[in-house]
Design an enzyme around this catalytic site. Structure first.
Site, PDB file in Angstrom:
ATOM      1  N   ASP A   1       0.825  -1.151   0.003  1.00 46.98           N
ATOM      2  CA  ASP A   1       0.080  -0.027  -0.123  1.00 46.98           C
ATOM      3  C   ASP A   1       0.803   1.231   0.125  1.00 46.98           C
ATOM      4  OD1 ASP A   1      -3.387   0.266   1.193  1.00 46.98           O
ATOM      5  OD2 ASP A   1      -2.294   2.163   1.140  1.00 46.98           O
TER       6      ASP A   1
ATOM      7  N   CYS B   1       4.420   0.992  -1.201  1.00 47.55           N
ATOM      8  CA  CYS B   1       4.549   0.865  -2.675  1.00 47.55           C
ATOM      9  C   CYS B   1       3.346   1.866  -3.192  1.00 47.55           C
ATOM     10  CB  CYS B   1       4.572  -0.367  -3.120  1.00 47.55           C
ATOM     11  SG  CYS B   1       4.096  -0.807  -4.871  1.00 47.55           S
TER      12      CYS B   1
ATOM     13  N   ASN C   1      -6.002  -5.082  -6.105  1.00 52.49           N
ATOM     14  CA  ASN C   1      -7.207  -4.498  -5.666  1.00 52.49           C
ATOM     15  C   ASN C   1      -7.028  -3.067  -5.107  1.00 52.49           C
ATOM     16  OD1 ASN C   1      -9.390  -4.327  -3.223  1.00 52.49           O
ATOM     17  ND2 ASN C   1      -7.438  -3.581  -2.306  1.00 52.49           N
TER      18      ASN C   1
ATOM     19  N   TYR D   1     -13.647   6.295 -13.948  1.00 49.52           N
ATOM     20  CA  TYR D   1     -13.646   5.305 -13.011  1.00 49.52           C
ATOM     21  C   TYR D   1     -14.106   3.898 -13.834  1.00 49.52           C
ATOM     22  CZ  TYR D   1     -14.732   2.479  -8.852  1.00 49.52           C
ATOM     23  OH  TYR D   1     -14.617   1.377  -7.780  1.00 49.52           O
TER      24      TYR D   1
ATOM     25  N   LYS E   1     -12.595   0.294 -14.928  1.00 50.07           N
ATOM     26  CA  LYS E   1     -13.281  -0.977 -14.300  1.00 50.07           C
ATOM     27  C   LYS E   1     -13.669  -1.879 -15.365  1.00 50.07           C
ATOM     28  CE  LYS E   1     -12.245  -0.205 -10.015  1.00 50.07           C
ATOM     29  NZ  LYS E   1     -11.339  -0.919  -9.593  1.00 50.07           N
TER      30      LYS E   1
ATOM     31  N   VAL F   1     -19.512  -0.938  -1.345  1.00 48.58           N
ATOM     32  CA  VAL F   1     -18.804  -1.665  -0.271  1.00 48.58           C
ATOM     33  C   VAL F   1     -18.517  -0.518   1.022  1.00 48.58           C
ATOM     34  CG1 VAL F   1     -17.201  -3.145   0.645  1.00 48.58           C
ATOM     35  CG2 VAL F   1     -17.868  -3.155  -1.794  1.00 48.58           C
ATOM     36  N   ASN F   2     -18.938  -0.750   2.064  1.00 53.87           N
ATOM     37  CA  ASN F   2     -18.736   0.354   3.269  1.00 53.87           C
ATOM     38  C   ASN F   2     -16.992   0.530   3.567  1.00 53.87           C
ATOM     39  OD1 ASN F   2     -19.073   2.044   5.104  1.00 53.87           O
ATOM     40  ND2 ASN F   2     -20.049   0.489   6.358  1.00 53.87           N
TER      41      ASN F   2
HETATM   42  N1  NAD Z   1     -15.819   0.623  -1.844  1.00 53.92           N
HETATM   43  C1  NAD Z   1     -16.615   0.253  -3.019  1.00 53.92           C
HETATM   44  O1  NAD Z   1     -17.790   0.698  -3.192  1.00 53.92           O
HETATM   45  C2  NAD Z   1     -16.111  -0.223  -4.085  1.00 53.92           C
HETATM   46  C3  NAD Z   1     -17.154  -0.976  -4.953  1.00 53.92           C
HETATM   47  C4  NAD Z   1     -16.453  -1.717  -6.150  1.00 53.92           C
HETATM   48  C5  NAD Z   1     -15.243  -1.847  -6.270  1.00 53.92           C
HETATM   49  N2  NAD Z   1     -14.312  -1.186  -5.430  1.00 53.92           N
HETATM   50  C6  NAD Z   1     -12.873  -1.344  -5.648  1.00 53.92           C
HETATM   51  O2  NAD Z   1     -12.383  -2.285  -4.543  1.00 53.92           O
HETATM   52  C7  NAD Z   1     -10.763  -1.643  -4.537  1.00 53.92           C
HETATM   53  C8  NAD Z   1     -10.490  -1.494  -3.074  1.00 53.92           C
HETATM   54  O3  NAD Z   1     -11.272  -0.276  -2.716  1.00 53.92           O
HETATM   55  P1  NAD Z   1     -11.864   0.329  -1.252  1.00 53.92           P
HETATM   56  O4  NAD Z   1     -13.336   0.517  -1.314  1.00 53.92           O
HETATM   57  O5  NAD Z   1     -11.275  -0.879  -0.141  1.00 53.92           O
HETATM   58  O6  NAD Z   1     -11.039   1.601  -1.124  1.00 53.92           O
HETATM   59  P2  NAD Z   1     -10.212   2.600  -0.140  1.00 53.92           P
HETATM   60  O7  NAD Z   1     -10.029   3.647  -0.660  1.00 53.92           O
HETATM   61  O8  NAD Z   1     -10.892   2.095   1.213  1.00 53.92           O
HETATM   62  O9  NAD Z   1      -8.954   1.498  -0.091  1.00 53.92           O
HETATM   63  C9  NAD Z   1      -8.078   1.535  -1.021  1.00 53.92           C
HETATM   64  C10 NAD Z   1      -6.471   1.162  -0.530  1.00 53.92           C
HETATM   65  O10 NAD Z   1      -5.657   1.355  -1.816  1.00 53.92           O
HETATM   66  C11 NAD Z   1      -4.557   2.066  -1.678  1.00 53.92           C
HETATM   67  N3  NAD Z   1      -4.053   2.726  -2.731  1.00 53.92           N
HETATM   68  C12 NAD Z   1      -4.716   3.586  -3.386  1.00 53.92           C
HETATM   69  N4  NAD Z   1      -3.887   4.020  -4.437  1.00 53.92           N
HETATM   70  C13 NAD Z   1      -2.532   3.287  -4.363  1.00 53.92           C
HETATM   71  C14 NAD Z   1      -1.652   3.314  -4.972  1.00 53.92           C
HETATM   72  N5  NAD Z   1      -1.067   4.107  -6.090  1.00 53.92           N
HETATM   73  N6  NAD Z   1      -0.592   2.231  -4.596  1.00 53.92           N
HETATM   74  C15 NAD Z   1      -0.654   1.690  -3.658  1.00 53.92           C
HETATM   75  N7  NAD Z   1      -1.991   1.835  -2.883  1.00 53.92           N
HETATM   76  C16 NAD Z   1      -3.087   2.508  -3.235  1.00 53.92           C
HETATM   77  C17 NAD Z   1      -5.237   3.078  -0.537  1.00 53.92           C
HETATM   78  O11 NAD Z   1      -4.021   3.700   0.273  1.00 53.92           O
HETATM   79  C18 NAD Z   1      -6.149   2.223   0.282  1.00 53.92           C
HETATM   80  O12 NAD Z   1      -5.401   1.503   1.259  1.00 53.92           O
HETATM   81  C19 NAD Z   1     -10.645  -0.291  -5.432  1.00 53.92           C
HETATM   82  O13 NAD Z   1     -10.098  -1.173  -6.602  1.00 53.92           O
HETATM   83  C20 NAD Z   1     -12.334  -0.301  -5.790  1.00 53.92           C
HETATM   84  O14 NAD Z   1     -12.088   0.594  -6.953  1.00 53.92           O
HETATM   85  C21 NAD Z   1     -14.617  -0.404  -4.258  1.00 53.92           C
END
Ligand code: NAD
Length: 266
Positions: free
Chosen positions: A36, A63, A91, A151, A155, A186-187
Site C-alpha cells: 500500500d 509502494c 485491489n 472510473y 473498471k 462497499v462500506n
Molecule cells: N468501496 C466500494 O464501494 C467499491 C466497489 C467496487 C469496487 N471497489 C474497488 O475495490 C478496490 C478497493 O477499494 P476500497 O473500497 O477498499 O477503497 P479504499 O480507499 O478504502 O482502499 C483503497 C486502498 O488502496 C490504496 N491505494 C490507492 N492508490 C494506491 C496506489 N497508487 N498504490 C498503492 N496503494 C494505493 C489506498 O491507500 C487504500 O489503502 C478498489 O479497486 C475499488 O475501486 C470498491
C-alpha cells in the site's frame, strides 16, 4: 487451491476491501504481503494483524502501485521474504474524475502490470508453482456510470483484460487462474470521495444522486468481498470468471453468451 501455507500479495491492503482480503487469507493459513502507498495506515494495519496472527505471517511493503519500479520491487521483496508466491490480489484503486489520468494509471495500468509481474513469478514455464490472480473491478465495470465515466472505463478495462489474459493463461498452460470480482457499493473510505471536489471535479453535482443510490442499494461489508475472494481461490475450476457481489443477490457470477470463436467450435 488449498490455502494453508500459501503466499499472497494484496495491493491496497492497508484498509477497506484489501485489508478484509488480507484478514481472510490469514484466517485460511496464508502468509500475506501487504502492499500500500499509505505507510501510516499500512503499518497500523500490520500491527493489528500481528496481534491476531503473529508477526511472521505478514510483511508490509510501502509502494505506489502506479510506479513500475516500486511495484516490481514489492513483488521481489515479498517473494524473497516468504520464498514463494501463489496468489496476487490486484485491489488498489481510486476514484478521481478530476485527475482522471491517475485513475486510469492506478485502476487499470497497475492491475495489468500486477498481473504480468505475478505471472512472471507464478507461471509454471518460469519454474513457478502456478497460482491464482484476482483483479478487483466493480459493478461499474459492467454498466455506464454518468457520475464516474473514467472510473467506469478503468473498471470495464479490468474485466476485458482479465477475461482475455485468463484465456491466454489457459491455452498457454501457465498454471495460473485469473478472475475478477465486481462488487456493488462497499462500506469503505473510498465512498467519502464522492463528497469531494478534488475527486469528483465537474461530477460533484451528482453526489446526492450517488448517495441516494447507496441508500437504495445498501452497502456491502468488506468481509463479503473477502468471502468471494476465498471462494474463487478455493475452486480450481474457476478461470476468466466475473464474480458479482450485490446486496440483493450476494455472491454470484455474471453470465455471458458464448464467445464467437468458442461457439464455432461446438
Ligand atoms: N468501496 C466500494 O464501494 C467499491 C466497489 C467496487 C469496487 N471497489 C474497488 O475495490 C478496490 C478497493 O477499494 P476500497 O473500497 O477498499 O477503497 P479504499 O480507499 O478504502 O482502499 C483503497 C486502498 O488502496 C490504496 N491505494 C490507492 N492508490 C494506491 C496506489 N497508487 N498504490 C498503492 N496503494 C494505493 C489506498 O491507500 C487504500 O489503502 C478498489 O479497486 C475499488 O475501486 C470498491
Amino acid at each position: 487451491m488449498h490455502l494453508e501455507d500459501k503466499v499472497a500479495l494484496v495491493t491496497g491492503a492497508a484498509q477497506g476491501i484489501g485489508n478484509a482480503c488480507a484478514q481472510a487469507l490469514l484466517e485460511k493459513g496464508c502468509k500475506v504481503g501487504l502492499v500500500d502507498q499509505n505507510t501510516v495506515v499500512g503499518n497500523e494495519s500490520k500491527n493489528n494483524l500481528d496481534k491476531q496472527f503473529g508477526t511472521q505471517r505478514t510483511i508490509f511493503i510501502p509502494c505506489d502501485v502506479s510506479n513500475e519500479e516500486q511495484l516490481k520491487d514489492a513483488f521481489k521483496k515479498i517473494f524473497e521474504h516468504f520464498g514463494r508466491l501463489d496468489i496476487v490480489v490486484n485491489n488498489a484503486g481510486v476514484n478521481n474524475e478530476k485527475n482522471w489520468e491517475v485513475t486510469v494509471h492506478i485502476n487499470l495500468i497497475s492491475v495489468i502490470r500486477g498481473t504480468y509481474i505475478g505471472l512472471d513469478y507464478m507461471k509454471t514455464e518460469n519454474g513457478g508453482n502456478g497460482g491464482a490472480i484476482v483483479n478487483i473491478s466493480s459493478l461499474a465495470g459492467l454498466m455506464p456510470v454518468p457520475s464516474q465515466p473514467v472510473y467506469c472505463a478503468s473498471k470495464h478495462g479490468v474485466i476485458g483484460f482479465t477475461r482475455s489474459i485468463a484465456m491466454v493463461s489457459k491455452t498457454g498452460k501457465y498454471g495460473v487462474r485469473i478472475n475478477t470480482i465486481c462488487p456493488g457499493f462497499v462500506n469503505t473510505p473510498i465512498l467519502q470521495t464522492i463528497e469531494k471536489e478534488e475527486n469528483m471535479g465537474q461530477y460533484l453535482i451528482y453526489k446526492e444522486e450517488l448517495k441516494d443510490m447507496m441508500k437504495c442499494h445498501g452497502l456491502l461489508p468488506p468481509s463479503l468481498i473477502a468471502e468471494g475472494l476465498i471462494k474463487i481461490l478455493e475452486d480450481d475450476t474457476l478461470n476468466g470468471e466475473v464474480m458479482k457481489i450485490t446486496t440483493k443477490q450476494g455472491i454470484h457470477f455474471h453470465e455471458y453468451s458464448p464467445l464467437p470463436f468458442q461457439a464455432n467450435k461446438q
